[in-house]
Design a protein around this motif. Structure first.
Motif, PDB file in Angstrom:
ATOM      1  N   ILE A 282       0.838  -1.210   0.000  1.00  0.00           N
ATOM      2  CA  ILE A 282       0.000   0.000   0.000  1.00  0.00           C
ATOM      3  C   ILE A 282       0.867   1.252   0.000  1.00  0.00           C
ATOM      4  CG2 ILE A 282      -1.680   1.295   1.356  1.00  0.00           C
ATOM      5  CD1 ILE A 282      -2.695  -1.504   2.337  1.00  0.00           C
ATOM      6  N   VAL A 283       1.928   1.246   0.782  1.00  0.00           N
ATOM      7  CA  VAL A 283       2.828   2.399   0.816  1.00  0.00           C
ATOM      8  C   VAL A 283       3.402   2.653  -0.576  1.00  0.00           C
ATOM      9  CG1 VAL A 283       5.058   3.205   1.674  1.00  0.00           C
ATOM     10  CG2 VAL A 283       3.406   2.199   3.255  1.00  0.00           C
ATOM     11  N   ASN A 284       3.820   1.587  -1.248  1.00  0.00           N
ATOM     12  CA  ASN A 284       4.385   1.738  -2.589  1.00  0.00           C
ATOM     13  C   ASN A 284       3.351   2.333  -3.554  1.00  0.00           C
ATOM     14  OD1 ASN A 284       6.454   1.153  -4.680  1.00  0.00           O
ATOM     15  ND2 ASN A 284       4.869  -0.239  -5.430  1.00  0.00           N
ATOM     16  N   PHE A 319      -6.072   5.429   4.151  1.00  0.00           N
ATOM     17  CA  PHE A 319      -6.884   4.646   5.099  1.00  0.00           C
ATOM     18  C   PHE A 319      -8.102   4.048   4.401  1.00  0.00           C
ATOM     19  CE2 PHE A 319     -10.107   4.185   8.400  1.00  0.00           C
ATOM     20  CZ  PHE A 319      -9.398   3.497   9.376  1.00  0.00           C
ATOM     21  N   PHE A 320      -8.798   4.854   3.604  1.00  0.00           N
ATOM     22  CA  PHE A 320      -9.985   4.357   2.896  1.00  0.00           C
ATOM     23  C   PHE A 320      -9.610   3.279   1.886  1.00  0.00           C
ATOM     24  CE2 PHE A 320     -12.115   8.650   3.753  1.00  0.00           C
ATOM     25  CZ  PHE A 320     -12.773   8.144   4.857  1.00  0.00           C
ATOM     26  N   LEU A 321      -8.469   3.465   1.211  1.00  0.00           N
ATOM     27  CA  LEU A 321      -8.048   2.487   0.204  1.00  0.00           C
ATOM     28  C   LEU A 321      -7.816   1.124   0.842  1.00  0.00           C
ATOM     29  CD1 LEU A 321      -7.248   2.113  -2.776  1.00  0.00           C
ATOM     30  CD2 LEU A 321      -4.905   2.688  -2.134  1.00  0.00           C
ATOM     31  N   THR A 322      -7.237   1.127   2.041  1.00  0.00           N
ATOM     32  CA  THR A 322      -6.961  -0.144   2.727  1.00  0.00           C
ATOM     33  C   THR A 322      -8.239  -0.757   3.284  1.00  0.00           C
ATOM     34  OG1 THR A 322      -4.817   0.750   3.378  1.00  0.00           O
ATOM     35  CG2 THR A 322      -5.566  -1.225   4.509  1.00  0.00           C
ATOM     36  N   MET A 323      -9.062   0.076   3.915  1.00  0.00           N
ATOM     37  CA  MET A 323     -10.249  -0.456   4.586  1.00  0.00           C
ATOM     38  C   MET A 323     -11.361  -0.836   3.625  1.00  0.00           C
ATOM     39  SD  MET A 323      -9.304  -0.595   7.654  1.00  0.00           S
ATOM     40  CE  MET A 323     -10.835  -1.076   8.426  1.00  0.00           C
ATOM     41  N   ALA A 324     -11.289  -0.366   2.364  1.00  0.00           N
ATOM     42  CA  ALA A 324     -12.350  -0.686   1.399  1.00  0.00           C
ATOM     43  C   ALA A 324     -12.451  -2.185   1.159  1.00  0.00           C
ATOM     44  CB  ALA A 324     -12.102   0.051   0.083  1.00  0.00           C
ATOM     45  N   GLY A 325     -11.309  -2.896   1.200  1.00  0.00           N
ATOM     46  CA  GLY A 325     -11.338  -4.333   0.936  1.00  0.00           C
ATOM     47  C   GLY A 325     -11.517  -5.181   2.180  1.00  0.00           C
ATOM     48  N   THR A 326     -11.468  -4.553   3.362  1.00  0.00           N
ATOM     49  CA  THR A 326     -11.510  -5.330   4.607  1.00  0.00           C
ATOM     50  C   THR A 326     -12.836  -6.068   4.821  1.00  0.00           C
ATOM     51  OG1 THR A 326      -9.923  -3.835   5.628  1.00  0.00           O
ATOM     52  CG2 THR A 326     -11.243  -5.178   7.103  1.00  0.00           C
ATOM     53  N   ALA A 370     -14.425 -13.397  18.011  1.00  0.00           N
ATOM     54  CA  ALA A 370     -13.553 -12.346  18.535  1.00  0.00           C
ATOM     55  C   ALA A 370     -12.315 -12.182  17.659  1.00  0.00           C
ATOM     56  CB  ALA A 370     -13.142 -12.684  19.971  1.00  0.00           C
ATOM     57  N   TYR A 371     -11.858 -13.284  17.047  1.00  0.00           N
ATOM     58  CA  TYR A 371     -10.666 -13.199  16.199  1.00  0.00           C
ATOM     59  C   TYR A 371     -10.934 -12.292  14.994  1.00  0.00           C
ATOM     60  CZ  TYR A 371      -6.627 -14.733  13.510  1.00  0.00           C
ATOM     61  OH  TYR A 371      -5.455 -14.755  12.778  1.00  0.00           O
ATOM     62  N   TYR A 372     -12.132 -12.411  14.394  1.00  0.00           N
ATOM     63  CA  TYR A 372     -12.458 -11.566  13.237  1.00  0.00           C
ATOM     64  C   TYR A 372     -12.467 -10.092  13.633  1.00  0.00           C
ATOM     65  CZ  TYR A 372     -13.816 -15.792  10.731  1.00  0.00           C
ATOM     66  OH  TYR A 372     -13.810 -17.014  10.110  1.00  0.00           O
ATOM     67  N   LEU A 373     -13.028  -9.796  14.811  1.00  0.00           N
ATOM     68  CA  LEU A 373     -13.059  -8.412  15.278  1.00  0.00           C
ATOM     69  C   LEU A 373     -11.645  -7.887  15.497  1.00  0.00           C
ATOM     70  CD1 LEU A 373     -14.566  -5.940  16.338  1.00  0.00           C
ATOM     71  CD2 LEU A 373     -14.628  -7.026  18.594  1.00  0.00           C
ATOM     72  N   ASN A 374     -10.797  -8.705  16.106  1.00  0.00           N
ATOM     73  CA  ASN A 374      -9.422  -8.269  16.348  1.00  0.00           C
ATOM     74  C   ASN A 374      -8.650  -8.085  15.047  1.00  0.00           C
ATOM     75  OD1 ASN A 374      -9.842  -8.309  19.093  1.00  0.00           O
ATOM     76  ND2 ASN A 374      -9.123 -10.413  19.350  1.00  0.00           N
ATOM     77  N   ILE A 375      -8.948  -8.924  14.054  1.00  0.00           N
ATOM     78  CA  ILE A 375      -8.286  -8.767  12.759  1.00  0.00           C
ATOM     79  C   ILE A 375      -8.686  -7.445  12.115  1.00  0.00           C
ATOM     80  CG2 ILE A 375      -8.205  -9.661  10.388  1.00  0.00           C
ATOM     81  CD1 ILE A 375      -6.466 -11.136  12.382  1.00  0.00           C
ATOM     82  N   ALA A 376      -9.980  -7.085  12.224  1.00  0.00           N
ATOM     83  CA  ALA A 376     -10.440  -5.804  11.668  1.00  0.00           C
ATOM     84  C   ALA A 376      -9.695  -4.644  12.337  1.00  0.00           C
ATOM     85  CB  ALA A 376     -11.941  -5.662  11.866  1.00  0.00           C
ATOM     86  N   LEU A 377      -9.477  -4.735  13.652  1.00  0.00           N
ATOM     87  CA  LEU A 377      -8.732  -3.681  14.359  1.00  0.00           C
ATOM     88  C   LEU A 377      -7.270  -3.655  13.917  1.00  0.00           C
ATOM     89  CD1 LEU A 377     -10.216  -4.151  17.960  1.00  0.00           C
ATOM     90  CD2 LEU A 377     -10.779  -2.379  16.271  1.00  0.00           C
ATOM     91  N   LEU A 378      -6.686  -4.845  13.689  1.00  0.00           N
ATOM     92  CA  LEU A 378      -5.299  -4.904  13.217  1.00  0.00           C
ATOM     93  C   LEU A 378      -5.166  -4.275  11.829  1.00  0.00           C
ATOM     94  CD1 LEU A 378      -3.971  -8.445  14.262  1.00  0.00           C
ATOM     95  CD2 LEU A 378      -3.079  -6.220  14.973  1.00  0.00           C
ATOM     96  N   VAL A 379      -6.150  -4.533  10.959  1.00  0.00           N
ATOM     97  CA  VAL A 379      -6.112  -3.954   9.609  1.00  0.00           C
ATOM     98  C   VAL A 379      -6.224  -2.433   9.690  1.00  0.00           C
ATOM     99  CG1 VAL A 379      -7.320  -3.822   7.403  1.00  0.00           C
ATOM    100  CG2 VAL A 379      -7.044  -6.022   8.532  1.00  0.00           C
ATOM    101  N   ALA A 380      -7.089  -1.934  10.586  1.00  0.00           N
ATOM    102  CA  ALA A 380      -7.219  -0.491  10.753  1.00  0.00           C
ATOM    103  C   ALA A 380      -5.900   0.119  11.213  1.00  0.00           C
ATOM    104  CB  ALA A 380      -8.325  -0.186  11.759  1.00  0.00           C
ATOM    105  N   ALA A 381      -5.222  -0.567  12.139  1.00  0.00           N
ATOM    106  CA  ALA A 381      -3.919  -0.074  12.602  1.00  0.00           C
ATOM    107  C   ALA A 381      -2.901  -0.109  11.470  1.00  0.00           C
ATOM    108  CB  ALA A 381      -3.443  -0.930  13.780  1.00  0.00           C
ATOM    109  N   ALA A 382      -2.939  -1.178  10.664  1.00  0.00           N
ATOM    110  CA  ALA A 382      -2.009  -1.292   9.531  1.00  0.00           C
ATOM    111  C   ALA A 382      -2.288  -0.201   8.503  1.00  0.00           C
ATOM    112  CB  ALA A 382      -2.142  -2.671   8.896  1.00  0.00           C
ATOM    113  N   ALA A 383      -3.583   0.108   8.283  1.00  0.00           N
ATOM    114  CA  ALA A 383      -3.950   1.160   7.327  1.00  0.00           C
ATOM    115  C   ALA A 383      -3.413   2.510   7.796  1.00  0.00           C
ATOM    116  CB  ALA A 383      -5.460   1.211   7.184  1.00  0.00           C
TER     117      ALA A 383
END
Length: 406
Positions: A282-284, A319-326, A370-383
């Motif tokens: 995403i950075v690239n 942020f939107f570009l990353t979260m659009a596919g989540t 709970a794992y799915y919820l935590n993954i969504a939070l991890l993706v938000a942090a990564a975004a």
């Protein structure tokens, strides 16, 4: 103004639909792969754990304090029948197996092999988990004469089949060597070669007279509704049985406890590795987008858009570009794990290797909500992290140089 920056960031990601679609598809596939791999390994570990607990360890064990080390037939549980009845009545106890146990030698016309002999008694005990792994015949039936159930691996080693004669020799309560002839009634295959070779099952009413005491019970194995409560229930039972050893599954097999306790960390490590790869992708992409829009960004600064608002716009865009596919990635993962969790993944071609480690050949992927919820939070942090460097690069732009950049 904040809402306008967010709106502008959302619109900007669709100015180059192809490039944005590539990033969104990468996020979807990355999430799907990460969640599926995590669910697969979690299902494999949970299957291994439950198999070991059901077949041999149980959730709790009650026995003579020295029986585990010395395996002496005389080290039996006193007044076992009344104790078994009282333990069965405890809240949360789902099943109890009372076994007499001897360590001995199984002999056939073909050869011999060292085994642990389990003496099962009563209807409840004949429903041993091995019953579910029978491939030929039946478990030892009180209506038949000296029946024995053996594992497929032992049957192949000693050339046994239903109806074959098997001699079991072992030490009795006086320390003398004794032996008995048994007839193979059933053959089981638990997909764990070491267990199948090293354990045979007979009736306690046949084994105990050979041991020298018809009332012998060496081990009681308890299965409870929630195996996570085993340590607490162990303390409660042990308080009333000071002369016996009461152990929970995590004490009997600490390696299983390690597998159980480290599973969550392992799953998140897998997911974080995949997210790191996504962050760099995403950075690239965003750096390329900024490079192409340098002149446009210079114009925005020249007409009065300050650097912090420009920073916020690039931050929102990334942020939107990353979260659009989540959402789509998590939905696809949830469907895949749900379907394969019910049907299972058959690893039959690798059965020989898996059985050497006691693992089943059918894996049922599973993950908690709970794992799915935590993954969504991890993706938000990564975004958010992936947005910082491209946004910081925009702060370095000089409006005059940016406007004249070709």
């Amino acid at each position: 103004m904040f809402a306008k920056i967010l709106t502008l960031g959302w619109k900007n990601i669709w100015r180059s639909p192809t490039r944005s679609a590539v990033v969104i598809v990468a996020v979807v596939l990355g999430l799907w792969a990460g969640v599926f791999i995590s669910a697969f390994f979690n299902g494999m570990a949970q299957g291994y754990l439950q198999k070991q607990l059901n077949l041999s360890i149980g959730h709790l064990q009650v026995r003579h304090p020295e029986f585990g080390d010395l395996m002496q037939p005389s080290m039996a549980i006193p007044e076992a029948a009344s104790l078994a009845d009282s333990l069965r009545d405890l809240p949360g106890v789902a099943a109890l197996r009372a076994e007499s146990i001897a360590s001995g030698l199984a002999q056939s016309a073909r050869g011999n092999y060292g085994v642990t002999i389990h003496g099962l008694g009563g209807e409840a005990d004949t429903l041993h988990p091995v019953h579910g792994h029978l491939v030929e015949g039946t478990m030892p039936d009180p209506g038949r004469r000296t029946p024995v159930a053996v594992g497929r691996a032992l049957a192949e080693r000693l050339s046994l089949e239903p109806g074959s004669r098997l001699v079991l020799s072992f030490q009795d309560t006086n320390g003398d060597i004794t032996a008995g002839a048994f007839r193979v009634d059933g053959i089981f295959d638990s997909s764990y070669d070491r267990y199948d070779q090293g354990n045979v099952f007979v009736l306690r009413e046949d084994l105990n007279p050979l041991l020298g005491d018809s009332t012998l019970v060496h081990r009681m194995t308890l299965m409870i509704d929630d195996f996570g409560r085993a340590p607490q229930l162990r303390r409660e039972i042990a308080a009333g049985l000071p002369d016996l050893e009461v152990r929970s599954w995590d004490q009997i097999a600490p390696e299983l406890q390690y597998v159980y306790s480290s599973m969550d960390i392992s799953l998140y490590v897998i997911m974080i590795i995949i997210l790191i790869a996504l962050v760099f992708s995403i950075v690239n992409t965003m750096l390329m987008a900024i490079l192409e829009r340098t002149k446009e960004l210079g114009m925005l600064m020249a007409v009065g858009m300050n650097r912090m608002r420009l920073f916020g716009m690039i931050l929102a865009e990334t942020f939107f570009l990353t979260m659009a596919g989540t959402p789509l990635g998590l939905l696809l993962s949830w469907i895949t794990v749900g379907v394969l969790g019910r049907t299972g993944i058959d690893l039959g071609p690798f059965a020989e290797g898996l059985s050497a480690y006691g693992m089943g050949t059918v894996i049922y992927p599973e993950l908690t909500a709970a794992y799915y919820l935590n993954i969504a939070l991890l993706v938000a942090a990564a975004a958010f992290l992936s947005a910082l460097y491209p946004a910081w690069k925009t702060l370095k732009l000089n409006p005059v140089e940016a406007i004249h950049k070709i």
